[in-house]
Each structure stands twice: as structure tokens, then as C-alpha cells.
Design an enzyme around this catalytic site. Structure first.
Site, PDB file in Angstrom:
ATOM      1  N   SER A 187      36.314 -28.928  38.929  1.00 49.23           N
ATOM      2  CA  SER A 187      35.746 -30.067  39.470  1.00 49.23           C
ATOM      3  C   SER A 187      35.148 -29.422  40.906  1.00 49.23           C
ATOM      4  O   SER A 187      35.682 -28.474  41.152  1.00 49.23           O
ATOM      5  CB  SER A 187      36.470 -31.248  39.651  1.00 49.23           C
ATOM      6  OG  SER A 187      35.771 -32.234  40.571  1.00 49.23           O
ATOM      7  N   TYR A 215      43.703 -36.677  41.534  1.00 46.46           N
ATOM      8  CA  TYR A 215      42.428 -35.967  40.807  1.00 46.46           C
ATOM      9  C   TYR A 215      42.353 -34.765  41.802  1.00 46.46           C
ATOM     10  O   TYR A 215      42.036 -33.778  40.976  1.00 46.46           O
ATOM     11  CB  TYR A 215      41.200 -36.995  40.655  1.00 46.46           C
ATOM     12  CG  TYR A 215      39.890 -36.262  40.068  1.00 46.46           C
ATOM     13  CD1 TYR A 215      39.979 -36.425  38.641  1.00 46.46           C
ATOM     14  CD2 TYR A 215      39.052 -35.541  40.730  1.00 46.46           C
ATOM     15  CE1 TYR A 215      39.227 -35.814  37.902  1.00 46.46           C
ATOM     16  CE2 TYR A 215      37.980 -35.115  39.912  1.00 46.46           C
ATOM     17  CZ  TYR A 215      38.064 -35.045  38.523  1.00 46.46           C
ATOM     18  OH  TYR A 215      36.997 -34.457  37.807  1.00 46.46           O
TER      19      TYR A 215
HETATM   20  P1  NAP Z   1      34.936 -38.633  29.979  1.00 45.86           P
HETATM   21  O1  NAP Z   1      33.627 -38.996  29.466  1.00 45.86           O
HETATM   22  O2  NAP Z   1      35.890 -39.779  30.842  1.00 45.86           O
HETATM   23  O3  NAP Z   1      35.816 -37.854  28.954  1.00 45.86           O
HETATM   24  C1  NAP Z   1      37.141 -37.464  29.316  1.00 45.86           C
HETATM   25  C2  NAP Z   1      37.669 -37.154  28.088  1.00 45.86           C
HETATM   26  O4  NAP Z   1      39.292 -36.885  28.152  1.00 45.86           O
HETATM   27  C3  NAP Z   1      37.601 -37.990  26.909  1.00 45.86           C
HETATM   28  O5  NAP Z   1      37.392 -37.255  25.801  1.00 45.86           O
HETATM   29  C4  NAP Z   1      38.912 -38.435  26.943  1.00 45.86           C
HETATM   30  O6  NAP Z   1      39.473 -39.380  25.617  1.00 45.86           O
HETATM   31  C5  NAP Z   1      39.712 -37.556  27.123  1.00 45.86           C
HETATM   32  N1  NAP Z   1      41.345 -37.724  27.493  1.00 45.86           N
HETATM   33  C6  NAP Z   1      41.603 -38.594  28.482  1.00 45.86           C
HETATM   34  N2  NAP Z   1      42.948 -38.703  28.370  1.00 45.86           N
HETATM   35  C7  NAP Z   1      43.029 -38.200  27.237  1.00 45.86           C
HETATM   36  C8  NAP Z   1      44.318 -38.161  26.551  1.00 45.86           C
HETATM   37  N3  NAP Z   1      45.611 -38.586  26.901  1.00 45.86           N
HETATM   38  N4  NAP Z   1      44.646 -37.539  25.343  1.00 45.86           N
HETATM   39  C9  NAP Z   1      43.383 -37.061  24.813  1.00 45.86           C
HETATM   40  N5  NAP Z   1      42.287 -36.831  25.592  1.00 45.86           N
HETATM   41  C10 NAP Z   1      42.173 -37.383  26.746  1.00 45.86           C
HETATM   42  O7  NAP Z   1      34.808 -37.746  31.363  1.00 45.86           O
HETATM   43  P2  NAP Z   1      33.973 -36.469  31.311  1.00 45.86           P
HETATM   44  O8  NAP Z   1      33.070 -36.256  32.790  1.00 45.86           O
HETATM   45  O9  NAP Z   1      33.332 -35.898  30.131  1.00 45.86           O
HETATM   46  O10 NAP Z   1      34.980 -35.480  31.825  1.00 45.86           O
HETATM   47  C11 NAP Z   1      35.398 -34.411  31.064  1.00 45.86           C
HETATM   48  C12 NAP Z   1      36.145 -33.237  32.134  1.00 45.86           C
HETATM   49  O11 NAP Z   1      35.110 -32.857  33.095  1.00 45.86           O
HETATM   50  C13 NAP Z   1      37.342 -33.755  33.006  1.00 45.86           C
HETATM   51  O12 NAP Z   1      38.233 -32.857  33.055  1.00 45.86           O
HETATM   52  C14 NAP Z   1      36.516 -34.197  34.272  1.00 45.86           C
HETATM   53  O13 NAP Z   1      37.642 -34.214  35.020  1.00 45.86           O
HETATM   54  C15 NAP Z   1      35.679 -33.165  34.291  1.00 45.86           C
HETATM   55  N6  NAP Z   1      34.590 -33.303  35.120  1.00 45.86           N
HETATM   56  C16 NAP Z   1      33.760 -34.215  35.124  1.00 45.86           C
HETATM   57  C17 NAP Z   1      32.771 -34.426  36.152  1.00 45.86           C
HETATM   58  C18 NAP Z   1      31.588 -35.516  35.842  1.00 45.86           C
HETATM   59  O14 NAP Z   1      30.739 -35.428  36.854  1.00 45.86           O
HETATM   60  N7  NAP Z   1      31.332 -36.185  34.886  1.00 45.86           N
HETATM   61  C19 NAP Z   1      32.574 -33.487  37.081  1.00 45.86           C
HETATM   62  C20 NAP Z   1      33.544 -32.685  37.423  1.00 45.86           C
HETATM   63  C21 NAP Z   1      34.596 -32.427  36.499  1.00 45.86           C
HETATM   64  P3  NAP Z   1      39.075 -40.902  25.548  1.00 45.86           P
HETATM   65  O15 NAP Z   1      37.712 -40.800  25.387  1.00 45.86           O
HETATM   66  O16 NAP Z   1      39.915 -41.227  24.345  1.00 45.86           O
HETATM   67  O17 NAP Z   1      39.615 -41.363  26.694  1.00 45.86           O
END
Ligand code: NAP
Length: 254
Positions: free
Chosen positions: A146, A159
Site C-alpha cells: 500500500s 493497517y
Molecule cells: P476489497 O474490495 O475490500 O477486497 C478485499 C478482499 O480481501 C476481498 O476479496 C475480501 O473478501 C478479502 N478478504 C478480506 N478478509 C478476508 C478473509 N478473512 N478471508 C478471505 N478473504 C478475505 O479491497 P481491495 O481494494 O480490492 O483490496 C485488495 C488489497 O489491496 C488489500 O490488501 C488492500 O489493503 C490493498 N490496497 C487497496 C488499495 C485501494 O485503493 N483499493 C490501495 C492500497 C492497497 P470479502 O469480499 O469476502 O470480504
């Protein structure tokens, strides 16, 4: 003649955590487009991802696992390896975020985030590393970091700690395994349009502030991260290890 074989994932099997939505879904689609067989790991239905990949004649298998439960996470790689065969790459993408003032931050909000964002990637990487080393194969690990692997953020203390931890995990594993055929890198996404950032986009002031600071002038898309993950899983990146690559539309350069 164009020869893109170094960028192809044909014949490779790659595991992606959190493949049902957001960045994980984007990564799964990009990997499948590059020829990989994708094994999606998640606790929710991955039917949408499966259907999108089937539409492009790609290969996708869903495997259920709650990464908030280390007993399940610990056995994940061995179970998948036995059931579906050798794995060539893993993408530790699943992650959660909790927001509160540091003074009021609960221990649960600390533990839950560290469990999914840092301990699960460690356990999965360790199990994958053991298998790859034992069988003398090559392997690629891609952790999703991140901007908060570099910056502190605000009201997201667990986080920020977990994502700084991901940078350390990436570099340690890279150092230990660099001569043994395993590359370990991380991608640090900027602001990407997913559920994770819904609260930010719903706040017009915050949303405008963020957009105004992104040199590229737009929020990132899951495919922006997915296509970088393809490179990090492909032979083209064989000499690249121990890095945290920002894919942020220029945010950190500003
Ligand atoms: P998201 O849409 O909220 O997706 C998060 C994913 O993690 C979902 O598939 C979720 O499944 C899964 N997850 C969470 N807890 C879990 C568990 N206990 N067991 C299995 N799966 C689990 O968020 P995203 O933005 O795509 O995030 C993906 C990654 O990118 C994360 O590591 C986040 O920190 C990182 N990131 C995102 C951004 C951004 O701007 N979006 C920026 C920097 C880093 P469910 O749908 O079942 O909850």
C-alpha cells in the site's frame, strides 16, 4: 517479429487471495488473460470472477478459505497443492482496513487487521516456499502492499503497521530465497476504485482532495494492478526481487 513469451503465463498455476472482488478480481482476470490457470482463494462466492474468466476462455478454480482463521490459512497451500498440483506463484492480495482514532483503537481492530493483512501472507508464503524449495522449482510471490507501506496515513494505525510489515516480509523472504529460485516482490497500489476505498469516494471533500493530488488525474483500476502482477509472475521479471513497486499514478512522486 514480436516475441512476448517472457511475459506469458501459459502453463503456470497462480493462487490469488481475495479473488472475488476489487484488486484481487482484477489480478485474477489479468493473470488468466496472460494464460495462467488461476486458483482463487476467498471466503465469499467467487462466481462473478469465474464467469468473467470463463467468458475469456480462461481457467479458474475457486477454493474457500477464511484468512482471518490461521488454522485454515496454515493448511491452505498444502491442500491446494495436493488437490490441484504444483503452484508457480502466489498473490497475497486479501486485506481489510479499520478506521478509528489511535487513542480509541480497539485491540480487536488491531488483531483482525494484522491477522489477515500480515500473518496470512506470512503463513501462505512460508508454506509455498517450503514446497518450492523441497521440489527444487521456481516460484514467484507477489504481496499487495500500500502507499501506507511508505506513509503513515491517519486513523488507520493497524493497517499502516500491517502494510509496513508487508514491506519487511517481502524484503526478508527475497533475501533468503533469491539464490533459490523464488522471487518475492510487492505492489503498492495507489488509490484504486474498490470496496476498500468506498468510504473515501463517498466523502466529496476527501475524494476531491485525493483526485487533485494524483498526477495521472484519475483513480486506479484493478487491472492497473493486475497487469503489474502478470509481469511479476512472468519470466520477464526473473532478476527483480525484494522491491515494493508503487502503482499509484505518480502519487509518491508528488
Ligand atoms: P476489497 O474490495 O475490500 O477486497 C478485499 C478482499 O480481501 C476481498 O476479496 C475480501 O473478501 C478479502 N478478504 C478480506 N478478509 C478476508 C478473509 N478473512 N478471508 C478471505 N478473504 C478475505 O479491497 P481491495 O481494494 O480490492 O483490496 C485488495 C488489497 O489491496 C488489500 O490488501 C488492500 O489493503 C490493498 N490496497 C487497496 C488499495 C485501494 O485503493 N483499493 C490501495 C492500497 C492497497 P470479502 O469480499 O469476502 O470480504
Amino acid at each position: 517479429m514480436i516475441d512476448l513469451r517472457a511475459f506469458s503465463l501459459e502453463g503456470k498455476q497462480v493462487l490469488v487471495t481475495g479473488a472475488n472482488t476489487g484488486i484481487g478480481q482484477g489480478i485474477a482476470l489479468s493473470l488468466a488473460r496472460a494464460g495462467a490457470k488461476v486458483i482463487g482463494i476467498g471466503r465469499s462466492s467467487m462466481d462473478e470472477t469465474a464467469s468473467l474468466i470463463n467468458q475469456m476462455d480462461g481457467n479458474f478454480i475457486a477454493h474457500t478459505c477464511d484468512l482471518g482463521d490461521s488454522a485454515q490459512t496454515r493448511d491452505l497451500v498444502d491442500t491446494v497443492w495436493e488437490k490441484h498440483g504444483a503452484i508457480d506463484g502466489i498473490i497475497n492480495n486479501a486485506g481489510i482496513i479499520r478506521r478509528n482514532d489511535a487513542a480509541d483503537f480497539s485491540e480487536d481492530d488491531w488483531d483482525d487487521v494484522l491477522e489477515v493483512n500480515l500473518k496470512a501472507p506470512f503463513l501462505i508464503s512460508q508454506a509455498f516456499g517450503r514446497r518450492v524449495l523441497a521440489e527444487n522449482r521456481r516460484g514467484k510471490i507477489v504481496n499487495i502492499a500500500s502507499l501506507l507501506s511508505f506513509q503513515g496515513g491517519i486513523r488507520v494505525v493497524s493497517y499502516a503497521a500491517s502494510k509496513h510489515g508487508i514491506a519487511g516480509l517481502t524484503k526478508d523472504l527475497a533475501n533468503e530465497w533469491a539464490t533459490r529460485g523464488i522471487n518475492v516482490n510487492a505492489i503498492a497500489p495507489g488509490y484504486i476504485d474498490t470496496n476498500n476505498t468506498e468510504a473515501l469516494r463517498a466523502d466529496p471533500k476527501r475524494s476531491q482532495e485525493i483526485l487533485g493530488r494524483i498526477p495521472a488525474g484519475r483513480w486506479g483500476k484493478p487491472s492497473d494492478i493486475g497487469d503489474t502482477a502478470v509481469f511479476l509472475c512472468a519470466a520477464a521479471s526473473d532478476y527483480l526481487t525484494g522491491t515494493v513497486i508503487p502503482v499509484d499514478g505518480g502519487w509518491l512522486a508528488r
